[in-house]
Design an enzyme around this catalytic site. Structure first.
Site, PDB file in Angstrom:
ATOM      1  N   HIS A  26       0.843  -1.196   0.000  1.00  0.00           N
ATOM      2  CA  HIS A  26       0.000   0.000   0.000  1.00  0.00           C
ATOM      3  C   HIS A  26       0.878   1.246   0.000  1.00  0.00           C
ATOM      4  O   HIS A  26       2.105   1.152  -0.088  1.00  0.00           O
ATOM      5  CB  HIS A  26      -1.019  -0.036   1.148  1.00  0.00           C
ATOM      6  CG  HIS A  26      -0.427  -0.014   2.537  1.00  0.00           C
ATOM      7  ND1 HIS A  26       0.277   1.051   3.035  1.00  0.00           N
ATOM      8  CD2 HIS A  26      -0.455  -0.933   3.532  1.00  0.00           C
ATOM      9  CE1 HIS A  26       0.656   0.796   4.271  1.00  0.00           C
ATOM     10  NE2 HIS A  26       0.233  -0.415   4.596  1.00  0.00           N
TER      11      HIS A  26
ATOM     12  N   CYS B 130       1.875  -9.512  20.965  1.00  0.00           N
ATOM     13  CA  CYS B 130       1.042  -8.878  19.934  1.00  0.00           C
ATOM     14  C   CYS B 130       1.388  -9.505  18.593  1.00  0.00           C
ATOM     15  O   CYS B 130       2.530  -9.427  18.148  1.00  0.00           O
ATOM     16  CB  CYS B 130       1.279  -7.370  19.900  1.00  0.00           C
ATOM     17  SG  CYS B 130       0.469  -6.592  18.487  1.00  0.00           S
TER      18      CYS B 130
ATOM     19  N   HIS C  27      -1.643  -1.421  17.016  1.00  0.00           N
ATOM     20  CA  HIS C  27      -2.647  -2.267  16.359  1.00  0.00           C
ATOM     21  C   HIS C  27      -4.019  -2.211  17.016  1.00  0.00           C
ATOM     22  O   HIS C  27      -4.970  -2.796  16.513  1.00  0.00           O
ATOM     23  CB  HIS C  27      -2.140  -3.714  16.286  1.00  0.00           C
ATOM     24  CG  HIS C  27      -0.911  -3.828  15.437  1.00  0.00           C
ATOM     25  ND1 HIS C  27       0.361  -3.772  15.948  1.00  0.00           N
ATOM     26  CD2 HIS C  27      -0.774  -3.932  14.106  1.00  0.00           C
ATOM     27  CE1 HIS C  27       1.230  -3.854  14.965  1.00  0.00           C
ATOM     28  NE2 HIS C  27       0.575  -3.948  13.842  1.00  0.00           N
TER      29      HIS C  27
ATOM     30  N   LYS D 224      -3.154   6.006  11.324  1.00  0.00           N
ATOM     31  CA  LYS D 224      -2.097   5.420  10.505  1.00  0.00           C
ATOM     32  C   LYS D 224      -2.726   4.589   9.380  1.00  0.00           C
ATOM     33  O   LYS D 224      -3.658   3.832   9.627  1.00  0.00           O
ATOM     34  CB  LYS D 224      -1.229   4.509  11.377  1.00  0.00           C
ATOM     35  CG  LYS D 224      -0.088   3.896  10.604  1.00  0.00           C
ATOM     36  CD  LYS D 224       0.650   2.846  11.397  1.00  0.00           C
ATOM     37  CE  LYS D 224       1.704   2.185  10.524  1.00  0.00           C
ATOM     38  NZ  LYS D 224       2.214   0.957  11.070  1.00  0.00           N
TER      39      LYS D 224
ATOM     40  N   LYS E  31      -3.201  -1.962   6.904  1.00  0.00           N
ATOM     41  CA  LYS E  31      -4.170  -2.978   6.507  1.00  0.00           C
ATOM     42  C   LYS E  31      -5.107  -3.272   7.667  1.00  0.00           C
ATOM     43  O   LYS E  31      -6.312  -3.372   7.494  1.00  0.00           O
ATOM     44  CB  LYS E  31      -3.444  -4.243   6.095  1.00  0.00           C
ATOM     45  CG  LYS E  31      -4.413  -5.330   5.730  1.00  0.00           C
ATOM     46  CD  LYS E  31      -3.713  -6.568   5.272  1.00  0.00           C
ATOM     47  CE  LYS E  31      -4.716  -7.619   4.886  1.00  0.00           C
ATOM     48  NZ  LYS E  31      -5.180  -8.423   6.001  1.00  0.00           N
TER      49      LYS E  31
HETATM   50  N1  MSP Z   1       8.664  -7.057   8.137  1.00  0.00           N
HETATM   51  C1  MSP Z   1       8.808  -5.948   9.004  1.00  0.00           C
HETATM   52  C2  MSP Z   1      10.098  -5.214   8.713  1.00  0.00           C
HETATM   53  C3  MSP Z   1      11.335  -6.040   8.844  1.00  0.00           C
HETATM   54  S1  MSP Z   1      12.743  -5.133   8.386  1.00  0.00           S
HETATM   55  C4  MSP Z   1      13.992  -6.071   8.859  1.00  0.00           C
HETATM   56  C5  MSP Z   1       7.649  -5.003   8.807  1.00  0.00           C
HETATM   57  N2  MSP Z   1       6.980  -5.088   7.662  1.00  0.00           N
HETATM   58  S2  MSP Z   1       5.724  -4.163   7.240  1.00  0.00           S
HETATM   59  O1  MSP Z   1       5.205  -4.744   6.028  1.00  0.00           O
HETATM   60  O2  MSP Z   1       4.834  -4.012   8.317  1.00  0.00           O
HETATM   61  O3  MSP Z   1       6.343  -2.818   6.855  1.00  0.00           O
HETATM   62  C6  MSP Z   1       6.541  -1.769   7.783  1.00  0.00           C
HETATM   63  C7  MSP Z   1       7.092  -0.605   7.032  1.00  0.00           C
HETATM   64  O4  MSP Z   1       6.226  -0.235   5.939  1.00  0.00           O
HETATM   65  C8  MSP Z   1       7.242   0.679   7.828  1.00  0.00           C
HETATM   66  O5  MSP Z   1       8.387   0.706   8.633  1.00  0.00           O
HETATM   67  C9  MSP Z   1       7.275   1.686   6.694  1.00  0.00           C
HETATM   68  O6  MSP Z   1       8.490   1.623   6.036  1.00  0.00           O
HETATM   69  C10 MSP Z   1       6.187   1.155   5.789  1.00  0.00           C
HETATM   70  N3  MSP Z   1       4.868   1.623   6.190  1.00  0.00           N
HETATM   71  C11 MSP Z   1       3.779   0.838   6.439  1.00  0.00           C
HETATM   72  N4  MSP Z   1       2.718   1.653   6.736  1.00  0.00           N
HETATM   73  C12 MSP Z   1       3.094   2.932   6.702  1.00  0.00           C
HETATM   74  C13 MSP Z   1       2.431   4.156   6.879  1.00  0.00           C
HETATM   75  N5  MSP Z   1       1.162   4.246   7.159  1.00  0.00           N
HETATM   76  N6  MSP Z   1       3.161   5.284   6.720  1.00  0.00           N
HETATM   77  C14 MSP Z   1       4.484   5.266   6.407  1.00  0.00           C
HETATM   78  N7  MSP Z   1       5.135   4.115   6.230  1.00  0.00           N
HETATM   79  C15 MSP Z   1       4.484   2.933   6.403  1.00  0.00           C
HETATM   80  O7  MSP Z   1       7.414  -4.194   9.688  1.00  0.00           O
END
Ligand code: MSP
Length: 628
Positions: free
Chosen positions: A18, A126, A147, A295, A298
């Protein structure tokens, strides 16, 4: 040659990409392009995080095997990044054999060093965060702040990694080094390090979770997903076999959002230290994209699909918006209104207009050819000087990741271009027969536009390329060239082509909005739901203790009709002090019998650790007055 190693988080494959994921990836892509423009060697790593609870649960819900799910969603991340033209050097998947082998090797090493031990543990887990939370990480209702879900209490035997042993080292390291940017995140991490760090549980029993990398020293367990995931930053550059991994590692820059600050700023440096490896060079942390202040995620069901959005409004338009709208480090609100305003005001009006006017006049009066420079006037020089300083500032601000300010500064020069063309009025010069002078003015503008296009290529690569091609620009695409105001070839073709940034005339229609509105799932109620509650002012006219019940009082309340309400406030109020008091009651609560006494409503009260107080109107109101 200078080098830089850039990483995005590896994204979980329980959901499709997304706008939040796209932001981090596009920002890192922009930075990679910026450094390539400066002739640096760049290694850009992105990929997918494919193990863990979340993935196993999602696969089960979808009736798929975990492998089938991760293959499908990982591919969709890759396809999305390819669609956006992301110039990654490697797309890593944590289900790759080489990655798994290295994770096991590292675990074995730490186990043999005595860094990992077995123990029994009870904690609040969590699933969203894929980790145990401390009480500080919970909201007032005991839910995970990110969450908004109550964590599960889990007790089991597991393997642990002693973080506390390294806490004071890490604190000192962070204090002495510029590791975390912006600095307020550094402060946040130092704050986390003020208290003892609980041991990190690095395993999950297979009976609860099978989808993970098996512990090399105990077949009944798999590796905790974060322990596996963080190591991607090393395996992605070929650690430990590839002879170049160390050179890249020295220049490692991680980019994440604040949701995953703790694993990156606490667990990861400690893991590296325990392994005897140097800490990464920098950690850059950005804020969240919000939708209506929440935020985008999903689990909250308010995601924006970057592909649909860019198909409607343009890829570079979206990139520009993301770079321009968010101050790196802080949260930013996504709204269609703001997006369309940026497209129309900054791109169509300012930049697009300057390009259109300049190239249109070149087509019309100079036969679509780059005109010669016939001596610069003071005004020409002043504008070029202004552009040069703006480009220098842009460079500095971009290097500092202050993208919004960098673009703002460049836009001053773009807007000044529109002022310059109005003042010089090449169309009037042509009418007056001053063709040479008109040609110089247009050439100044063409050169400046070329510089803007190069400078903006990290942010808007496709439009920059089209624009430079339209002006037959053949010199190298490098940062030095932005200051070369004689970079175009005299007499070469210069055509305006299709409008770069068409104005968006219509407001987005509801059905075009790609935001999924599913607020019910977020713990919110709609105003209509709130209105169902009949709140009224009630006047207490009689009160007495309920026999054999310490907590209960029987009240008679006018609202405006007289009702009987049984209320659990006996420990906080004496019956006599209540008589004559006005309170707020829920008048349409289904009547019920409490200790055999009919209760026809409920009194509103506030409670904290010091006690309880009834909610009362601030001044006297007629009994029965509606509260809304
Ligand atoms: N798999 C772990 C990361 C492991 S890294 C060794 C994870 N994945 S995630 O799919 O949840 O991705 C999180 C990341 O996605 C955030 O740190 C950011 O980079 C990006 N974002 C997800 N939602 C976001 C927002 N709403 N706004 C900005 N960035 C966001 O955590």
């Amino acid at each position: 040659m200078m080098r830089i190693y850039l990483t995005t988080p590896i994204y979980y494959v329980n959901a499709y990409p997304h706008l939040g994921h796209a932001y981090t990836t596009l920002i890192v892509d922009g930075i990679a392009r910026f450094y390539r423009l400066k002739n640096w060697q760049v290694f850009f790593l992105t990929g997918t995080d494919e193990h863990g609870d979340k993935i196993q649960k999602t696969a089960k819900d979808k009736g798929l095997s975990p492998q089938a799910l991760v293959d499908e969603i990982s591919e969709s991340f890759k396809r999305t990044w390819d669609y956006f033209g992301i110039g990654y050097s490697r797309f890593i998947r944590t289900t790759e054999e080489t990655h798994k082998k290295t994770v096991q090797r590292v675990l074995q090493q730490l186990y043999e060093k005595g860094e990992i031990y077995q123990d029994e543990y009870e904690g609040l887990y969590c699933v969203g965060c894929e980790r145990f939370l401390t009480t500080k990480e919970l909201d007032e209702q005991g839910r995970c702040k990110d969450h908004q879900k109550t964590p599960e209490l889990i007790k089991e035997r597991n393997y642990f990694f002693n973080l506390e042993k390294y806490r004071s080292w890490l604190k000192d390291y962070i204090q002495k080094n510029d590791l975390i940017y912006p600095v307020f995140y550094k402060e946040e991490v130092l704050h986390m390090l003020e208290e003892e760090l609980p041991p990190l549980c690095i395993s999950r029993p297979k009976k609860r979770l099978e989808w993970g990398i098996e512990l090399p020293f105990d077949k009944d367990y798999v590796t905790y997903v974060w322990f596996d995931a963080l190591l991607n930053y090393l395996t992605g550059i070929g650690y430990p076999e590839d002879p170049n991994w160390e050179d890249w590692w020295k220049e490692s820059h991680h980019f994440i959002a604040k949701d995953i600050l703790k694993p990156h700023a606490v667990y990861w440096p400690i893991m590296l230290k325990a392994l005897g490896l140097p800490v990464y060079k920098k950690l850059f942390v950005h804020g969240y994209w919000l939708v209506d202040r929440l935020k985008m995620s999903k689990s909250l069901g308010n995601i924006v699909d970057p592909v649909t959005l860019s198909k409607t409004y343009g890829k570079d338009q979206l990139r520009y918006f993301l770079f321009r709208e968010m101050a790196f480090g802080y949260d930013a609100e996504f709204s269609f209104e703001a997006f369309i305003t940026r497209i129309n005001a900054d791109l169509a009006n300012d930049y697009g207009n300057l390009v259109y006017r300049t190239l249109n006049l070149t087509e019309k009066y100079f036969n679509s050819c780059v005109p010669p420079l016939n001596g610069l006037t003071e005004e020409d020089q002043a504008y070029l000087d202004m552009v040069k300083t703006a480009l220098e500032d842009y460079h500095k601000l971009f290097s500092e990741l202050q993208f919004h300010r960098a673009l703002e500064r460049l836009w001053e020069a773009i807007r000044e271009g529109n002022v310059y063309i109005d003042r010089q009025a090449p169309w009037s010069l042509i009418k007056k027969g001053e063709l040479d002078r008109a040609g110089t003015v247009l050439r100044v503008l063409l050169e400046v536009i070329k510089s803007f296009a190069i400078a903006l290529s990290p942010v808007m690569p496709e439009t920059s390329q089209i624009l430079l091609e339209n002006m037959s620009y053949e010199r190298p695409l490098s940062w030095e060239e932005v200051f070369n105001f004689k970079g175009l070839k005299e007499g070469a073709a210069a055509k305006k082509g299709k409008p770069l940034f068409p104005r968006i005339e219509d407001k987005p229609k509801e059905e075009e909005k790609v935001v999924e509105e599913k607020k019910e799932e977020t713990g919110f109620i709609s105003i209509d739901e709130f209105r169902k509650i009949d709140l009224r002012v009630g006047k207490i006219v009689a009160a007495e203790k309920v026999p054999n019940a310490d907590k209960l009082l029987r009240l008679e309340v006018l609202c405006p009709e007289k009702r009987q309400i049984v209320s659990g406030i006996a420990q906080y109020y004496q019956p006599e002090e209540l008589i004559g008091k006005e309170v707020i009651i829920v008048a349409n609560l289904k009547p019920s019998k409490i200790r055999g006494i009919l209760s026809e409503g409920m009194l509103l009260a506030a409670k904290d650790e010091k006690g309880l107080c009834l909610v009362t109107p601030e001044k006297e109101m007629a009994p029965g007055a509606k509260v809304s």
